[in-house]
Scaffold this active site. Structure first.
Site, short mmCIF file in Angstrom:
data_model
loop_
_atom_site.label_atom_id
_atom_site.label_comp_id
_atom_site.label_asym_id
_atom_site.label_seq_id
_atom_site.Cartn_x
_atom_site.Cartn_y
_atom_site.Cartn_z
CB SER A 324 32.08 5.81 87.27
OG SER A 324 32.33 6.48 88.24
CG HIS A 427 34.76 10.70 87.68
ND1 HIS A 427 34.29 11.27 88.62
CD2 HIS A 427 33.88 10.03 87.27
CE1 HIS A 427 33.14 11.09 89.27
NE2 HIS A 427 32.77 10.24 88.01
#
Length: 497
Positions: A324, A427
């Protein structure tokens, strides 16, 4: 916030681009719809109950809206928010009637006619109160939802509302947005969505949308696209029957032997392995296609569905992780560096350790980059085209402080009790833990601008997803790996356990 001025608002100008691509026409060849006509069709769509009139009014409103100027779109939305809100006089009267009633006993339903009549009065007033608490524009939303193309139109309307709210703070418009968002969350529940595995064999029109909407790692050419949809890769999208031909959101997955440490491993450098050799599924990009669905957390459900599908199809996959970006890190770090330079000695924060300061001074070679480590770090991170990445000495000197401060940013910097970084918050609230920081993981212009090239792996531990998500949502508790925690200092300046 400052009042909206159509001549000065760049956000409103963006609203002109929200017309669906399939319906785009040359506006210069058509007369601009009059504001009053669109407003009248909007009113008719809410106020009449004759099906044929409602259908015509919804068509006229949805088609006419896209030909309005930015200024008139603003006016129509403000009119909808203020003039079609709930009737507060009626609500107040019903509340007063409710308060005037004698509370029935707990056993009212089993008692005499007098108590039964009192209870009936409560039910009647409460039913009327529930109805009165619904704004009139709810009728418009519900009718559009069942009208062909209406759900997409509602998403486009909300995108315009969000653009306006970035510039102005109008309570009625925020209430309109909140109400529409709640409706969209209900209508776009996972039960109403279809998961689809997008492949190279799909229609070109769909593949073009994947290229256009990819928001994390731009797709450079057809070879790039074909690789992302080929062996060792997956692309899953959530589709809704009312919005055909394009996903609401899609996620790209790489099947690998190990958790990826650089985006190049995923995109280009290594040929894909045989899928039966893969043990890791790496989520490396998730993109929403509808700006009007901001805050409607489709990504959470998409990830869970994809995990279930991959586990079922490929039992050899046992690790689910991300690679990410950290979009807010460099901006946060620059603000910290600037504050440190401007602070007096009594309040100055020691961002750099002595050995980090020395390493930066040595790597700069006594150049004009600055007289302190903070100066050098600032000048390097704001340099044109990120020239520092071409110097092994500067890259090495920056690594330790950049990684340490990045860990602090992800773990300790909060907003309303949640992670300051938007991707981290996404997340973590979905139940992931922070796994590993990766130095020079994305050397693209975008990656360097966002985070100095650092990327992070979030790990989805399937046996603990719900507990982790609840602990984060309820208490702001962030779980992380021992590898990540090694960067975090406690209050005494020692390594955390």
């Amino acid at each position: 916030m400052r009042p909206l001025s159509p001549s000065s608002s760049s956000k409103l100008n963006q609203m002109q681009g929200s017309q669906p691509e399939g319906d785009k026409v040359d506006a210069s060849l058509l007369p601009q719809r009059e504001f009053t006509q669109v407003r009248e069709s909007m009113h008719s769509a809410m106020s009449t109950n004759k099906t044929e009139i409602v259908d015509v009014a919804l068509n006229d409103f949805s088609q006419g809206y896209f030909f309005l100027s930015a200024e008139n779109r603003y006016k129509i939305l403000l009119s909808l928010a203020k003039e079609y809100d709930l009737n507060r006089t009626q609500v107040r009267e019903l509340m007063e009637q409710h308060l005037d009633l004698q509370l029935p006993s707990d056993k009212a339903e089993d008692s005499g006619h007098e108590e039964e009549g009192s209870l009936s009065a409560f039910y009647r007033i409460e039913r009327n109160l529930r109805q009165a608490l619904k704004p009139m524009y709810e009728v418009l939303f519900e009718r559009l939802n069942t009208h062909p193309g209406g759900l997409k139109f509602l998403s486009d309307i909300r995108a315009d509302i969000l653009c306006i709210l970035e510039d102005v703070n109008i309570a009625s418009l925020r209430a309109l947005d909140s109400h529409l968002k709640e409706k969209l969350i209900t209508w776009l529940s996972p039960a109403n969505l279809e998961l689809y595995n997008i492949t190279w064999d799909d229609p070109a029109s769909l593949l073009e949308k994947i290229v256009a909407y990819e928001a994390v790692h731009p797709i450079s050419n057809l070879i790039d696209l074909k690789r992302r949809l080929g062996i060792g890769r997956r692309c899953f999208g959530y589709f809704h029957p009312a919005i055909s031909g394009e996903p609401l959101i899609f996620i790209e997955v790489a099947l690998m032997k190990d958790v990826a440490a650089t985006i190049q491993e995923v995109l280009w450098d290594h040929p894909p392995i045989s899928e039966h050799e893969a043990s890791c599924a790496i989520f490396y990009s998730i993109s929403s296609t509808q700006p009007g669905l901001s805050g409607v957390n489709l990504g959470k459900f998409l990830i869970k569905r994809v995990v279930d599908v991959v586990k079922k199809d490929m039992p050899n996959i046992c690790v689910f992780a991300t690679l990410s970006p950290i979009p807010g890190y460099r901006k946060w770090l620059l603000s910290k560096l600037a504050s440190s330079e401007m602070s007096g000695s009594a309040f100055k924060e020691n961002l750099l350790r002595p050995e980090e300061e020395k390493a930066l001074m040595d790597a700069s070679g006594g150049s004009d980059m600055g007289s302190s480590g903070i100066d050098i770090m600032w000048n390097l991170l704001t340099s044109k085209n990120h020239e520092w990445t071409n110097s092994p000495n500067l890259v090495s000197a920056l690594r330790t402080p950049m990684m340490r401060l990045c860990a602090r940013y992800l773990m300790k910097e909060k907003k309303r009790g949640k992670a300051l970084d938007s991707v981290a918050n996404f997340h973590l609230q979905n139940g992931a833990m922070i796994g590993r920081l990766n130095w020079m993981a994305n050397r693209s212009q975008k990656g360097l601008t966002q985070s100095g090239g650092i990327m992070v792996n979030y790990i989805y531990r399937l046996d603990n997803i719900e507990d982790s998500a609840q602990a984060y949502l309820n208490e702001g508790h962030i779980e992380s790996s021992s590898d990540f925690r090694s960067y975090i200092e406690d209050d005494n300046g020692e390594r955390a356990d």
